[in-house]
Design a protein around this motif. Structure first.
Motif, PDB file in Angstrom:
ATOM      1  N   SER A 167       0.855  -1.196   0.000  1.00 24.80           N
ATOM      2  CA  SER A 167       0.000   0.000   0.000  1.00 24.80           C
ATOM      3  C   SER A 167       0.891   1.246   0.000  1.00 24.80           C
ATOM      4  O   SER A 167       2.070   1.167   0.361  1.00 24.80           O
ATOM      5  N   SER A 214      10.572   4.782  17.775  1.00 26.38           N
ATOM      6  CA  SER A 214       9.408   5.535  17.274  1.00 26.38           C
ATOM      7  C   SER A 214       8.735   4.765  16.150  1.00 26.38           C
ATOM      8  O   SER A 214       7.506   4.709  16.059  1.00 26.38           O
ATOM      9  N   ALA A 249       6.591   1.869  17.285  1.00 29.70           N
ATOM     10  CA  ALA A 249       5.277   2.312  17.776  1.00 29.70           C
ATOM     11  C   ALA A 249       4.354   2.626  16.602  1.00 29.70           C
ATOM     12  O   ALA A 249       3.175   2.263  16.603  1.00 29.70           O
ATOM     13  N   ARG A 250       4.903   3.302  15.591  1.00 30.61           N
ATOM     14  CA  ARG A 250       4.085   3.686  14.444  1.00 30.61           C
ATOM     15  C   ARG A 250       3.645   2.438  13.672  1.00 30.61           C
ATOM     16  O   ARG A 250       2.496   2.320  13.255  1.00 30.61           O
ATOM     17  N   GLN A 271       3.316  -0.552  14.840  1.00 25.24           N
ATOM     18  CA  GLN A 271       2.338  -1.310  15.632  1.00 25.24           C
ATOM     19  C   GLN A 271       0.942  -0.716  15.447  1.00 25.24           C
ATOM     20  O   GLN A 271      -0.043  -1.449  15.309  1.00 25.24           O
ATOM     21  N   LEU A 272       0.859   0.630  15.414  1.00 23.44           N
ATOM     22  CA  LEU A 272      -0.444   1.273  15.196  1.00 23.44           C
ATOM     23  C   LEU A 272      -0.983   0.920  13.812  1.00 23.44           C
ATOM     24  O   LEU A 272      -2.183   0.668  13.635  1.00 23.44           O
ATOM     25  N   MET A 273      -0.094   0.898  12.826  1.00 21.58           N
ATOM     26  CA  MET A 273      -0.529   0.573  11.457  1.00 21.58           C
ATOM     27  C   MET A 273      -1.031  -0.864  11.401  1.00 21.58           C
ATOM     28  O   MET A 273      -2.048  -1.154  10.768  1.00 21.58           O
ATOM     29  N   ASP A 298      -2.224  -2.604  13.948  1.00 20.07           N
ATOM     30  CA  ASP A 298      -3.486  -2.691  14.691  1.00 20.07           C
ATOM     31  C   ASP A 298      -4.657  -2.214  13.839  1.00 20.07           C
ATOM     32  O   ASP A 298      -5.777  -2.703  13.975  1.00 20.07           O
ATOM     33  N   ALA A 299      -4.370  -1.208  12.987  1.00 18.53           N
ATOM     34  CA  ALA A 299      -5.461  -0.618  12.205  1.00 18.53           C
ATOM     35  C   ALA A 299      -5.904  -1.525  11.050  1.00 18.53           C
ATOM     36  O   ALA A 299      -6.929  -1.286  10.424  1.00 18.53           O
ATOM     37  N   MET A 300      -5.092  -2.560  10.754  1.00 16.44           N
ATOM     38  CA  MET A 300      -5.474  -3.465   9.653  1.00 16.44           C
ATOM     39  C   MET A 300      -6.279  -4.614  10.228  1.00 16.44           C
ATOM     40  O   MET A 300      -5.723  -5.547  10.805  1.00 16.44           O
ATOM     41  N   ASN A 310      -9.715  -6.845   6.254  1.00 22.12           N
ATOM     42  CA  ASN A 310      -9.520  -5.703   5.360  1.00 22.12           C
ATOM     43  C   ASN A 310      -8.589  -6.065   4.202  1.00 22.12           C
ATOM     44  O   ASN A 310      -7.428  -6.240   4.395  1.00 22.12           O
TER      45      ASN A 310
END
Lengths: 654, 229
Positions: B92, B213, B216-217, B219-221, B223-225, B229
């Motif tokens: 992506s 950093s 962390a970023r 991991q958020l990405m 989690d958002a998948m 999806n």
């Protein structure tokens, strides 16, 4: 987004002017915006004799470091009275800058510990220590043991009641050391100052400093990660300075991984749409679809209506409508998913925090986030908002506009030791990001990056700077390491642009070695630059088409007694004729009043200055009244109102 | 605050117009005072001192520093391989951006680590990437044993993943890889006598902060998948 390097100005009109003016611009102080080709490209390397390019600034002096600190990194600056205090990885250097043409070294205090970032408050000087070799006794032999009680990582406190004889009076050890720190003076507390310690290095072993834990907070609620340290320093008894709280300002941080499109992106999308492009989306974010995707979709629409041949305008409209519906559905689904999301791990530290006590806010540059903090209770900073940005690698520092309506964050991509301003490094990476602050939220507006490509021999990325109190404009001077210093006008947060610069060629001709501007700050009319390898530079503004002498004089009417850039002072302008004339100049430059009114206002200000006593008062009173009456019809009523205030201020002086 | 202002383009155009009218008005201004500069003898002495200190610093490194630099070159090189898959494997746009930045950052860091080793007369590992296969020559036979390194099987799995499967796998494996780099920094700092050199300390601290950093970023990405999806 186009990732290539972008220049912010249209060069054509300037070229035209150049051609017409050839032969006129005999003085090198005569300048206009912006020089083309950019003279910063292709500067000769050299230590003290590097090629230099300068525009709209005057270099007053450049002074090499003392021998003790040659080859050792110069770091941040603080100011008190006539003195500039310059940190160095090996100690502290104090300069008397009362004669800016000849800064005099008055103290070279050897006391190694990186980064030695410095701050002052009244008679106290605070110095950050983070490196593993820092010693409590300031010795230069380092600390060889991985666990040692001789190591200093934290804040050193000096008494500088006699600035020429600093006395090391105390220190406060912290679990992660102090990469940088921020001194906070609460407007209503005259007995203490607070220090926010931004530690970003590894956690010390508990055997070295009791209570330190590098485990995650799930495993150990006393973890030194995911928090900052707040030290309270009683001014009457700095020896009893101690950590009073360790706020977990990152808790439950679930900001998106990017801030979305910029206003410019949306404008480009709308322009493309108007020109007939098909706008699709990916995960709720709109984008122009390439033909190879659009063609089969249109073909299937034609087929669905039983047609054949080329798609019609109606087919295109039907496709666009379908895609718009899909985007709305994607956005709704993402909003729902975000609402259900578990809190992510968030950042574990701040790099730097800028406090602005006058408005009770702080900007925290913390790992992958920019935070807005409420600091009205200094021991308990509270997070108001957080932004993240996929273009930002490492949030480094923050600067507020003087009125607090905007905040500028920097991204120290590569940690400052890497060349991130090469022609093919993206404009959005290692840049500034500008946000407006609206009802406690930060709204992204634009990026700004040094608009002159640097070589791979020059470490370069956004770094430290400060506002310059040009009234009515947001002007900031900023260091970009070996990219030099750049003066930015970010009054319009969507269109920041450069109005002055100074740059040198690389330090060495064959390899990259750390050098350039660590930080550059305005202090009482001087622009003082801490050059990592070359010492201390002092500059002044010079008038140009982008800044008049009146604007410079108004800026220089603001006086500070001390300055720490991380503790942002509010600028207030004394009533001067320069202030009023600066507003008149700005009204002329940006067509805020008709030319005839400009001439008239200038004439009345001259007359008032030439008059005495009651006569001066009457002229000013009449001028203020007339301006007030025409404000409503002016192109820029707010600036006319500022002018009225300035004129009334002069009248009140009577 | 100020009212609306023209864009820089208009501003520049307006300036040009002004200059045409008043171009010669300030040409008679006096020449500015040149800056006060140190004399050439002094700067020559200081420059010689700089070079002498740079030379002596090269003699005083700790073996753990050299081991860290050498190992981290191989470690970074594998991140280049992983990130290099993104364009071909239909990642992506967000992952492509992340990969482009990892490549840019880690290539630069590899270059400075190689230079640091060579300056000390040590062998600097060289890496070659051909068709997504990594070869490391010299110095770093231990690179594959560094914490967080992907196994050959994991690399093959990533090489063959496409689209959102690639995105998810990339994030999971790059988090593992970055966590390994952070572990290497912790091990360095826990070694007696190591990282006394400012350059080593700064590089290691930067790797820890940047990659921390980024973990962390990522991991958020991840989690958002959602899996569907």
């Amino acid at each position: 987004m186009n990732p290539s390097f972008r220049l912010r100005f249209a060069a054509l009109p300037c070229l035209l002017a150049l051609a017409l003016m050839a032969g006129c611009a005999s003085s090198d102080t005569f300048s206009f915006s912006p020089p083309d080709p950019d003279p910063r490209v292709g500067l000769e390397p050299g230590f003290f004799d590097a090629g230099e390019a300068i525009w709209n600034l005057r270099m007053v002096s450049t002074t090499p470091p003392p021998e003790e600190f040659v080859g050792r990194t110069n770091s941040d600056l603080a100011f008190t009275g006539d003195y500039a205090i310059q940190g160095n990885y090996d100690g502290i250097q104090i300069w008397d800058i009362s004669d800016p043409r000849g800064p005099e070294s008055v103290v070279t205090y050897v006391c190694p510990a990186s980064q030695s970032d410095v701050s002052v408050h009244e008679n106290l000087l605070f110095v950050s220590g983070e490196g593993l070799g820092g010693r409590l006794d300031c010795g230069g032999e380092g600390v060889q043991e991985a666990v040692s009680h001789e190591r200093l990582r934290g804040i050193r406190i000096f008494d500088i009641s006699d600035v020429r004889n600093p006395e090391y009076v105390a220190n406060v050890q912290t679990c992660r050391g102090s990469h940088t720190h921020t001194v906070l003076k609460h407007p209503e507390d005259d007995e203490n100052v607070y220090i926010y310690v931004s530690g970003s290095s590894s956690v010390r072993p508990a055997e070295e400093l009791a209570g330190c834990s590098g485990l995650s907070p799930d495993e150990d609620p006393n973890s030194a990660l995911f928090r900052i340290e707040v030290i309270r320093v009683p001014l009457a008894d700095p020896q009893s300075a101690a950590i009073v709280s360790s706020p977990r300002i990152f808790e439950g941080l679930t900001a998106p991984e990017r801030h979305g499109l910029s206003p410019a992106d949306y404008r480009e999308l709308e322009e493309a749409r108007a020109e007939g492009a098909i706008i699709g989306s990916r995960r709720g974010t709109p984008r122009v679809l390439p033909d190879r995707m659009v063609t089969p979709m249109l073909d299937s629409i034609v087929a669905a209506r039983g047609g054949s041949g080329a798609p019609t305008e109606a087919d295109r409209a039907a496709l666009q409508e379908m895609l718009d519906e899909r985007m709305a559905a994607e956005q709704a689904a993402m909003a729902e998913a975000a609402a259900d999301e578990e809190p992510g791990p968030g950042p574990t530290q701040c790099h730097d925090i800028t406090v602005y006590p006058a408005i009770g806010l702080a900007g925290g540059a913390c790992g992958g986030y920019g935070l807005l903090l409420d600091i009205t209770d200094p021991g308990n900073p509270m997070r108001l908002a957080a932004v993240a940005d996929s273009n930002f690698s490492y949030w480094h520092s923050a600067t507020f506009s003087n009125d607090g309506s905007k905040i500028l964050f920097t991204d120290e991509w590569g940690g400052g030791g890497a060349p991130k301003c090469r022609y093919d490094d993206p404009y959005e990476w290692g840049a500034n990001a500008i946000f407006t602050i609206e009802e406690g939220e930060m709204i992204f507006k634009s990026y700004y990056k040094l608009p002159a490509a640097q070589t791979s021999l020059e470490n370069c990325v956004a770094h430290n700077g400060s506002l310059i109190p040009i009234p009515g404009r947001d002007i900031m001077i900023q260091g970009w390491y070996q990219g030099g210093i750049s003066l930015i006008d970010w009054t319009d947060p969507e269109n920041p642009f450069e109005i002055a610069f100074h740059d040198r060629g690389p330090l060495l001709p064959d390899r990259m070695r750390s050098a350039g501007s660590w930080s550059v700050y305005w202090y009482n009319g001087l622009i003082v630059n801490s050059e990592i390898a070359r010492g201390l530079d002092i500059f002044e503004l010079v008038p140009s088409e982008v800044m008049t002498q009146n604007e410079i004089d108004a800026a220089n009417s603001v006086t500070l007694t001390q300055l720490n850039s991380q503790g942002q002072p509010i600028f207030e302008w004394p009533a001067t004729f320069a202030l009023a004339r600066a507003y008149v100049d700005q009204l002329e430059r940006w067509n805020g009043l008709p030319e005839s009114r400009i001439d008239w206002a200038r004439g009345r200000l001259d007359a008032a200055e030439g008059a005495m006593g009651d006569e001066r008062g009457e002229i000013l009173d009449e001028l203020a009244g007339s301006l007030e009456a025409m404000a409503g019809r002016a192109g820029d009523p707010e600036k006319v109102a500022d002018l009225v205030d300035a004129v009334r201020g002069l009248g009140d002086e009577m | 605050m100020t009212g609306p202002q023209p864009s820089p383009h208009l501003f520049a155009a307006a300036l040009a117009a002004t200059l045409v009218l008043h171009g010669c008005a300030t040409a008679s201004m006096p020449a500015p005072t040149p800056p006060a500069r140190p004399d050439a003898d002094r700067t020559a002495r200081l420059e010689a001192l700089y070079r002498a200190r740079a030379d002596s610093v090269r003699m005083t490194y700790h073996p753990a520093d050299a081991h860290f630099m050498s190992g981290m070159i191989g470690h970074h090189a594998q991140a280049l391989v992983m990130s290099g898959f993104a364009p071909e494997n239909d990642a992506s746009p967000t992952i492509q951006t992340l990969c482009a930045r990892i490549i840019n950052a880690q290539k630069d860091e590899i270059a400075v680590m190689q230079e640091w080793l060579r300056d000390r007369g040590l062998e600097a590992p060289e890496y070659h990437i051909e068709d997504g296969h990594l070869m490391i020559h010299g110095g770093a036979e231990h690179a594959m044993h560094m914490p967080g390194m992907l196994s050959p099987e994991q690399i093959e799995e990533l090489r063959h993943a496409r689209g959102s499967d690639f995105d998810r796998l990339f994030l999971a494996y790059m988090i593992q890889h970055h966590e390994g780099a952070v572990t290497m920094v912790h091990e360095l700092f826990a070694t007696n006598g190591a990282a006394q050199d400012d350059f080593v300390f700064k590089l290691a601290s930067d790797i820890q902060a940047d990659q921390g950093s980024e973990i962390a970023r990522m991991q958020l990405m991840l989690d958002a998948m959602s899996p569907s999806n």
